[in-house]
Design a protein around this motif. Structure first.
Motif, PDB file in Angstrom:
ATOM      1  N   UNK A 204       0.781  -1.223   0.000  1.00  0.00           N
ATOM      2  CA  UNK A 204       0.000   0.000   0.000  1.00  0.00           C
ATOM      3  C   UNK A 204       0.817   1.278   0.000  1.00  0.00           C
ATOM      4  N   UNK A 205       2.124   1.182   0.058  1.00  0.00           N
ATOM      5  CA  UNK A 205       2.958   2.388   0.063  1.00  0.00           C
ATOM      6  C   UNK A 205       2.963   3.032  -1.320  1.00  0.00           C
ATOM      7  N   UNK A 206       3.308   4.318  -1.347  1.00  0.00           N
ATOM      8  CA  UNK A 206       3.301   5.062  -2.602  1.00  0.00           C
ATOM      9  C   UNK A 206       4.579   5.872  -2.727  1.00  0.00           C
ATOM     10  N   UNK A 207       4.924   6.133  -4.000  1.00  0.00           N
ATOM     11  CA  UNK A 207       6.075   6.959  -4.335  1.00  0.00           C
ATOM     12  C   UNK A 207       7.350   6.439  -3.673  1.00  0.00           C
ATOM     13  N   UNK A 208       8.138   7.299  -3.041  1.00  0.00           N
ATOM     14  CA  UNK A 208       9.445   6.873  -2.539  1.00  0.00           C
ATOM     15  C   UNK A 208       9.370   6.218  -1.168  1.00  0.00           C
ATOM     16  N   UNK A 209       8.160   6.105  -0.611  1.00  0.00           N
ATOM     17  CA  UNK A 209       8.000   5.439   0.682  1.00  0.00           C
ATOM     18  C   UNK A 209       7.868   3.925   0.484  1.00  0.00           C
ATOM     19  N   UNK A 210       8.334   3.155   1.468  1.00  0.00           N
ATOM     20  CA  UNK A 210       8.111   1.712   1.466  1.00  0.00           C
ATOM     21  C   UNK A 210       8.934   0.932   0.463  1.00  0.00           C
ATOM     22  N   UNK A 211      10.020   1.504  -0.035  1.00  0.00           N
ATOM     23  CA  UNK A 211      10.883   0.812  -0.995  1.00  0.00           C
ATOM     24  C   UNK A 211      12.107   0.242  -0.293  1.00  0.00           C
ATOM     25  N   UNK A 212      12.631  -0.850  -0.832  1.00  0.00           N
ATOM     26  CA  UNK A 212      13.846  -1.450  -0.289  1.00  0.00           C
ATOM     27  C   UNK A 212      14.798  -1.819  -1.423  1.00  0.00           C
ATOM     28  N   UNK A 213      16.072  -1.835  -1.107  1.00  0.00           N
ATOM     29  CA  UNK A 213      17.150  -2.127  -2.061  1.00  0.00           C
ATOM     30  C   UNK A 213      17.603  -3.563  -1.801  1.00  0.00           C
ATOM     31  N   UNK A 214      17.247  -4.467  -2.720  1.00  0.00           N
ATOM     32  CA  UNK A 214      17.432  -5.897  -2.502  1.00  0.00           C
ATOM     33  C   UNK A 214      18.462  -6.485  -3.461  1.00  0.00           C
ATOM     34  N   UNK A 215      19.117  -7.559  -3.032  1.00  0.00           N
ATOM     35  CA  UNK A 215      20.090  -8.278  -3.856  1.00  0.00           C
ATOM     36  C   UNK A 215      19.518  -9.635  -4.229  1.00  0.00           C
ATOM     37  N   UNK A 216      19.461  -9.907  -5.534  1.00  0.00           N
ATOM     38  CA  UNK A 216      18.803 -11.109  -6.049  1.00  0.00           C
ATOM     39  C   UNK A 216      19.777 -11.888  -6.928  1.00  0.00           C
ATOM     40  N   UNK A 217      19.931 -13.176  -6.634  1.00  0.00           N
ATOM     41  CA  UNK A 217      20.743 -14.047  -7.479  1.00  0.00           C
ATOM     42  C   UNK A 217      19.972 -14.340  -8.762  1.00  0.00           C
ATOM     43  N   UNK A 218      20.637 -14.211  -9.918  1.00  0.00           N
ATOM     44  CA  UNK A 218      19.944 -14.359 -11.201  1.00  0.00           C
ATOM     45  C   UNK A 218      19.693 -15.819 -11.585  1.00  0.00           C
ATOM     46  N   UNK A 258      15.022   2.055   0.785  1.00  0.00           N
ATOM     47  CA  UNK A 258      15.508   1.831  -0.565  1.00  0.00           C
ATOM     48  C   UNK A 258      15.688   3.101  -1.377  1.00  0.00           C
ATOM     49  N   UNK A 259      14.796   4.096  -1.157  1.00  0.00           N
ATOM     50  CA  UNK A 259      14.905   5.326  -1.941  1.00  0.00           C
ATOM     51  C   UNK A 259      16.223   6.044  -1.644  1.00  0.00           C
ATOM     52  N   UNK A 260      16.588   6.122  -0.383  1.00  0.00           N
ATOM     53  CA  UNK A 260      17.845   6.768  -0.003  1.00  0.00           C
ATOM     54  C   UNK A 260      19.034   6.055  -0.636  1.00  0.00           C
ATOM     55  N   UNK A 261      19.029   4.730  -0.576  1.00  0.00           N
ATOM     56  CA  UNK A 261      20.135   3.947  -1.135  1.00  0.00           C
ATOM     57  C   UNK A 261      20.176   4.094  -2.659  1.00  0.00           C
ATOM     58  N   UNK A 262      19.005   4.024  -3.288  1.00  0.00           N
ATOM     59  CA  UNK A 262      18.938   4.118  -4.751  1.00  0.00           C
ATOM     60  C   UNK A 262      19.441   5.468  -5.238  1.00  0.00           C
ATOM     61  N   UNK A 263      19.068   6.553  -4.553  1.00  0.00           N
ATOM     62  CA  UNK A 263      19.531   7.877  -4.952  1.00  0.00           C
ATOM     63  C   UNK A 263      21.029   8.034  -4.715  1.00  0.00           C
ATOM     64  N   UNK A 264      21.529   7.429  -3.641  1.00  0.00           N
ATOM     65  CA  UNK A 264      22.965   7.455  -3.398  1.00  0.00           C
ATOM     66  C   UNK A 264      23.724   6.757  -4.503  1.00  0.00           C
ATOM     67  N   UNK A 265      23.178   5.644  -4.984  1.00  0.00           N
ATOM     68  CA  UNK A 265      23.819   4.914  -6.085  1.00  0.00           C
ATOM     69  C   UNK A 265      23.815   5.736  -7.361  1.00  0.00           C
ATOM     70  N   UNK A 266      22.708   6.398  -7.675  1.00  0.00           N
ATOM     71  CA  UNK A 266      22.639   7.196  -8.901  1.00  0.00           C
ATOM     72  C   UNK A 266      23.650   8.330  -8.875  1.00  0.00           C
TER      73      UNK A 266
END
Length: 423
Positions: A204-218, A258-266
Motif C-alpha cells: 500500500x505504500x506510494x512513491x518513494x516510501x516503502x521501498x527497499x534495495x534488494x540483492x537477487x541471485x539471477x 531503498x529510496x535513499x540507497x537508490x539515490x545514493x547509487x545514482x
C-alpha cells in the motif's frame, strides 16, 4: 582540487602501461576494442576472462573507500584513477563487463551495507568473478523511478521450498524476500550473476516510501526470466527481466530505506564513471574527425567549413565536460551536479552520432534510409551508422533530459514543482 600529474602519477602510469602491455596478449589481444555501449553482445566470454585477469592484478576497485587492500585491490588516488582510465582507453582494452558491480554496487555497499554484506559480496567483484545488473526501471517507472510496482514480501528460510536454497543460504531462519514484478532496460542481465533490485516491501505504500534495495541471485530457474530487447540498431544489450517469486537474499540499508540507497547509487553512477565514459567519447570523436578529413582529401583546409565548425564545437564541449567531471569527482555540495552531467553528456553524444553520419555524406544517410530497423547488427551498417542509431537513446535512458531539468529547477533553483497527475 589539484588534478595535476606529479611524480606519483607518472610512476603509476608507467606501472599501468607495463601491466597492460604484459597482459593484453593472446585471447585478450583479440578482444581489443570489443564491447562497450552499443556492442555489449561482442566477445562476452573473452571479456569475462579479462575481468578475472584485472582482478588478479588488483585493478578492480581502485577507488573503493575501504581498508587498503582489504579485498585484494590496489589503492589509488583520484588522479591515479584518472591515469588508469586514460591508459586503459589508450590501448583500447576490452569493454568492461564488471562496471556495474565495481562502480555502482560496490560503493553503495561500502556506504550503506553492513560489514557482513561487504565481506560477502565485495571479494567476488574485486576478483572479477561475479557480474551484476541493475533492476531499477519498469515499464511504468523509468525516469520517474518512485513509481516502481515490483513487490517483495518477507519470508524466512525455514519455509523456503527447496533444501538447496536453504543450504546456499547457510543460516536457518534467515529472513529473505520473495520478489515479483518486471524490470526493463536491464543492461547485461543475460550475463549477470546478481541483480540489485528496487522493490516495494510495504504493502500500500506510494512513491518513494516503502521501498527497499534488494540483492537477487539471477540463477533461479522458473523464478527469473530474461528476455532480450531488440533495438533498432540490431543489438540486444538491454533486457526485460521478469521476477516470479524470486528470492532476494539481502536488503541493503534496512527495509524501507531503498529510496535513499537508490539515490545514493545514482549519484555514484553519474560521478565516478562519467570521466571514464568521456575517454571513450574522445576516441569516437577522433574517428569522426578522421572520417571527415578522409572525405575532404586529407587536409583540414579542404574540409567543409560548417562540418569543421561542428567538429570544433564537439571537441570544445568534450573538454568542458572533462573539467566538470574532474571538479565533481573531487566532491561537491551541488545537488544538481549529477543532473547537469547527464544533460551534458547525453546531448553531446547524440549530436556526435548525428555528426558521424553527416561527415560521411549522402552514402551514410542513404544506407540508414534503406536499412531495415531490427536487422542483425552485423548486416548493412558501418560504425558511423551504428553510432547514430545507438545515440538516439542517450537523452532518454539513465533519466531523460526532461526529468534532469525538473531536478535542477526544483532542487537547485527552488522553482515551483510541476503539477503531478497522481495523488
Amino acid at each position: 582540487m589539484d588534478f595535476g600529474f606529479g611524480a606519483a602519477e607518472r610512476e603509476f602510469r608507467a606501472g599501468a602501461r607495463d601491466w597492460l602491455a604484459a597482459h593484453l596478449v593472446g585471447p585478450y589481444a583479440e578482444a581489443v576494442g570489443v564491447g562497450g555501449p552499443g556492442s555489449e553482445h561482442q566477445g562476452v566470454a573473452a571479456r569475462r576472462a579479462w575481468e578475472r585477469e584485472l582482478g588478479r592484478g588488483g585493478w578492480i576497485g581502485l577507488g573503493w573507500e575501504a581498508d587498503a587492500g582489504a579485498y585484494g585491490q590496489q589503492r589509488a588516488s583520484l588522479t591515479q584513477q584518472v591515469v588508469w582510465a586514460e591508459e586503459y582507453a589508450r590501448v583500447r582494452a576490452p569493454g568492461r563487463v564488471g562496471h556495474i558491480g565495481e562502480n555502482l554496487l560496490a560503493p553503495t555497499l561500502i556506504a550503506y551495507g553492513s560489514q557482513e554484506q561487504r565481506d560477502r559480496f565485495l571479494p567476488g567483484i574485486a576478483r572479477g568473478e561475479e557480474l551484476w545488473c541493475q533492476g531499477y526501471s519498469e515499464p511504468g517507472a523509468g525516469s520517474d523511478l518512485a513509481g516502481v510496482r515490483t513487490t517483495a514480501v518477507r519470508e524466512t528460510a525455514a519455509v523456503r521450498e527447496t533444501a538447496a536454497v536453504r543450504e546456499r543460504e547457510g543460516a536457518a531462519g534467515r529472513t529473505g524476500y520473495r520478489v515479483t514484478g518486471q524490470k526493463i532496460w536491464t543492461s547485461l542481465a543475460q550475463d549477470a550473476d546478481w541483480c540489485f533490485v528496487l522493490a516495494r516491501t510495504e504493502a500500500g505504500s506510494r512513491r518513494h516510501h516503502g521501498l527497499s534495495f534488494l540483492l537477487v541471485r539471477m540463477d533461479q530457474p522458473g523464478r527469473i526470466e530474461v528476455r532480450p530487447i531488440r533495438q533498432m540498431s540490431g543489438t540486444s544489450e538491454f533486457n526485460e527481466v521478469f521476477f516470479d517469486g524470486a528470492l532476494a537474499e539481502e536488503v541493503i540499508g534496512g527495509e524501507g530505506n531503498g529510496w535513499t540507497v537508490a539515490m545514493g547509487l545514482l549519484a555514484l553512477e553519474r560521478g565516478v564513471s562519467t570521466l571514464v565514459q568521456q575517454i571513450g567519447f574522445a576516441a569516437e570523436l577522433e574517428r569522426v574527425v578522421r572520417d571527415h578529413l578522409r572525405a575532404a582529401g586529407g587536409t583540414a583546409a579542404a574540409a567543409d567549413p560548417v562540418l569543421r565548425d561542428r567538429l570544433v564545437r564537439q571537441w570544445a564541449e568534450l573538454r568542458t565536460m572533462r573539467w566538470n567531471a574532474l571538479r565533481t569527482l573531487g566532491g561537491t555540495a551541488d545537488t544538481g551536479a549529477p543532473s547537469v552531467a547527464k544533460l551534458l553528456w547525453g546531448g553531446w553524444h547524440k549530436r556526435l552520432g548525428e555528426l558521424a553520419v553527416a561527415v560521411r555524406g549522402a552514402e551514410a544517410s542513404a544506407g540508414l534510409r534503406d536499412w531495415a530497423p531490427g536487422a542483425p547488427y552485423e548486416e548493412g551498417l558501418d560504425e558511423a551508422q551504428r553510432l547514430f542509431l545507438f545515440t538516439r537513446a542517450d537523452t532518454i535512458y539513465g533519466g531523460s533530459d526532461e526529468i534532469q531539468r525538473n531536478i535542477i529547477a526544483e532542487r537547485v533553483l527552488g522553482l515551483p514543482k510541476e503539477p503531478r497527475r497522481f495523488s
